[in-house]
Write a protein that holds these residues in place. Sequence first.
Motif, PDB file in Angstrom:
ATOM      1  N   UNK A  90       0.829  -1.260   0.143  1.00 42.78           N
ATOM      2  CA  UNK A  90       0.079  -0.100   0.088  1.00 42.78           C
ATOM      3  C   UNK A  90       0.825   1.181  -0.098  1.00 42.78           C
ATOM      4  N   UNK A  91       0.447   2.172  -0.716  1.00 43.07           N
ATOM      5  CA  UNK A  91       1.195   3.345  -1.060  1.00 43.07           C
ATOM      6  C   UNK A  91       0.369   4.875  -1.195  1.00 43.07           C
ATOM      7  N   UNK A  92       0.582   5.574  -0.273  1.00 46.40           N
ATOM      8  CA  UNK A  92      -0.178   6.959  -0.715  1.00 46.40           C
ATOM      9  C   UNK A  92       0.814   7.853  -1.743  1.00 46.40           C
ATOM     10  N   UNK A 128      -1.324  -6.513  -4.987  1.00 49.70           N
ATOM     11  CA  UNK A 128      -0.818  -7.920  -4.473  1.00 49.70           C
ATOM     12  C   UNK A 128       0.631  -8.232  -4.065  1.00 49.70           C
ATOM     13  N   UNK A 129       0.865  -8.612  -2.924  1.00 46.61           N
ATOM     14  CA  UNK A 129       2.459  -8.883  -2.634  1.00 46.61           C
ATOM     15  C   UNK A 129       2.864  -9.839  -3.535  1.00 46.61           C
ATOM     16  N   UNK A 130       4.151  -9.863  -3.898  1.00 48.16           N
ATOM     17  CA  UNK A 130       4.864 -10.615  -4.896  1.00 48.16           C
ATOM     18  C   UNK A 130       4.302 -10.584  -6.405  1.00 48.16           C
ATOM     19  N   UNK A 131       3.426  -9.651  -6.732  1.00 48.37           N
ATOM     20  CA  UNK A 131       2.561  -9.915  -8.134  1.00 48.37           C
ATOM     21  C   UNK A 131       3.972  -9.201  -9.098  1.00 48.37           C
ATOM     22  N   UNK A 132       4.130  -9.754 -10.139  1.00 48.86           N
ATOM     23  CA  UNK A 132       5.105  -9.459 -11.076  1.00 48.86           C
ATOM     24  C   UNK A 132       4.602  -8.724 -12.347  1.00 48.86           C
ATOM     25  N   UNK A 133       5.350  -7.739 -12.823  1.00 44.74           N
ATOM     26  CA  UNK A 133       4.845  -7.164 -14.167  1.00 44.74           C
ATOM     27  C   UNK A 133       3.770  -6.343 -13.990  1.00 44.74           C
ATOM     28  N   UNK A 134       3.257  -5.756 -14.984  1.00 42.66           N
ATOM     29  CA  UNK A 134       1.951  -5.122 -14.986  1.00 42.66           C
ATOM     30  C   UNK A 134       0.745  -5.981 -14.790  1.00 42.66           C
ATOM     31  N   UNK A 152      -8.651 -10.321  -6.089  1.00 43.74           N
ATOM     32  CA  UNK A 152      -8.823 -10.203  -7.620  1.00 43.74           C
ATOM     33  C   UNK A 152      -7.575 -10.078  -8.359  1.00 43.74           C
ATOM     34  N   UNK A 153      -6.334 -10.048  -7.481  1.00 42.68           N
ATOM     35  CA  UNK A 153      -5.301  -9.908  -8.222  1.00 42.68           C
ATOM     36  C   UNK A 153      -4.926  -8.738  -9.008  1.00 42.68           C
ATOM     37  N   UNK A 154      -5.437  -7.645  -8.318  1.00 42.46           N
ATOM     38  CA  UNK A 154      -5.854  -6.241  -8.996  1.00 42.46           C
ATOM     39  C   UNK A 154      -4.644  -5.347  -8.412  1.00 42.46           C
ATOM     40  N   UNK A 155      -4.251  -4.298  -9.282  1.00 41.46           N
ATOM     41  CA  UNK A 155      -3.698  -3.071  -8.877  1.00 41.46           C
ATOM     42  C   UNK A 155      -4.913  -2.038  -8.424  1.00 41.46           C
TER      43      UNK A 155
END
Length: 312
Positions: free
Chosen positions: A51-53, A70-76, A107-110
């Motif tokens: 999480x980042x503001x 999600x932690x560990x998500x790779x790439x876009x 959801x595996x979403x940004x």
Amino acid sequence: MGNLDAQVRELLTSLSDEPPAQPWDVSIAAYRSAGEKLVALAGEPSSACDVRDFEIHLSGRAVGARSYRPKGAVGGVPGVVYFHGGGFVRGSLESHDRLCRELSVQGGLSVIAVEYRLAPENTFPNAHDDAMNSFHWVADHSDELNIDRNALAVAGDSAGAMLAAATAVGIRGHANSAVVKAQGLLCPVLDATLASASVEQYGTAPILSRPVLEWSIDQYFPNVRDRRSPVASPLMKESLAGAPPAVIFSAEVDPVSDDARRYAATLEASGVASEFCEYAGMPHSFFLLAGVLEEGERAIAGFAEKLSGLLH
């Protein structure tokens, strides 16, 4: 009025010793503060996302934002620009933090939550402009946000769902626009004229009553003529042809329950796929009470799954 779920009745009984302040009886600051206290009922926030503001810099202004990945998500990864509810008057990054965390993780979403300008200090079309412009900003900065620009959705709840839907159906008119691939709406307010039959049917509903709904609309739409604008109210559009597919979750015991049903029907009539689900016995914004309502937790999980399915 429909039959309230047993857990909802139990919750309302537990809150009866401290009835919610009516917004016209307190200051705007006090009303907003009271809304933030509901965070305690949202459930434990997930730690499985980063999480980042940060700030989104728009023309002549900056709006607050919060990124969930999600932690560990790779790439876009697929992205969702999220607009919180609160009747255009209250709501914040904090009030919807737990919900946005769950959308990201499940959801595996940004997820990019946007803190748009609030009424009554800012009236129509300011929040609508913030929503549209923020979506463009996220699309333009997708590389640095590590988001897949070709898999972008808008989502929101209550008043925020109006901003999401208005962005989804309005963005096609802008040259060189990023594409809204999907729209996700939770208990949406989609007709600022409040013409849906449910406004009368559930006018005394808990969480959101007709008087509070009318007061909120008055704060953001002081000019009554603006409420009929298709730019403001997505249900004022004659056709929604070309709009992105939608996931629409609503509550039965809710003055705006018919807005969700009408919007889903209009999308289908316009040749646009939509998945509509109404939760029996639930009041407005029940998913924000997922810490005490099992149906709220199920709704978040289902919403994350369905919206993710449209993007992955």
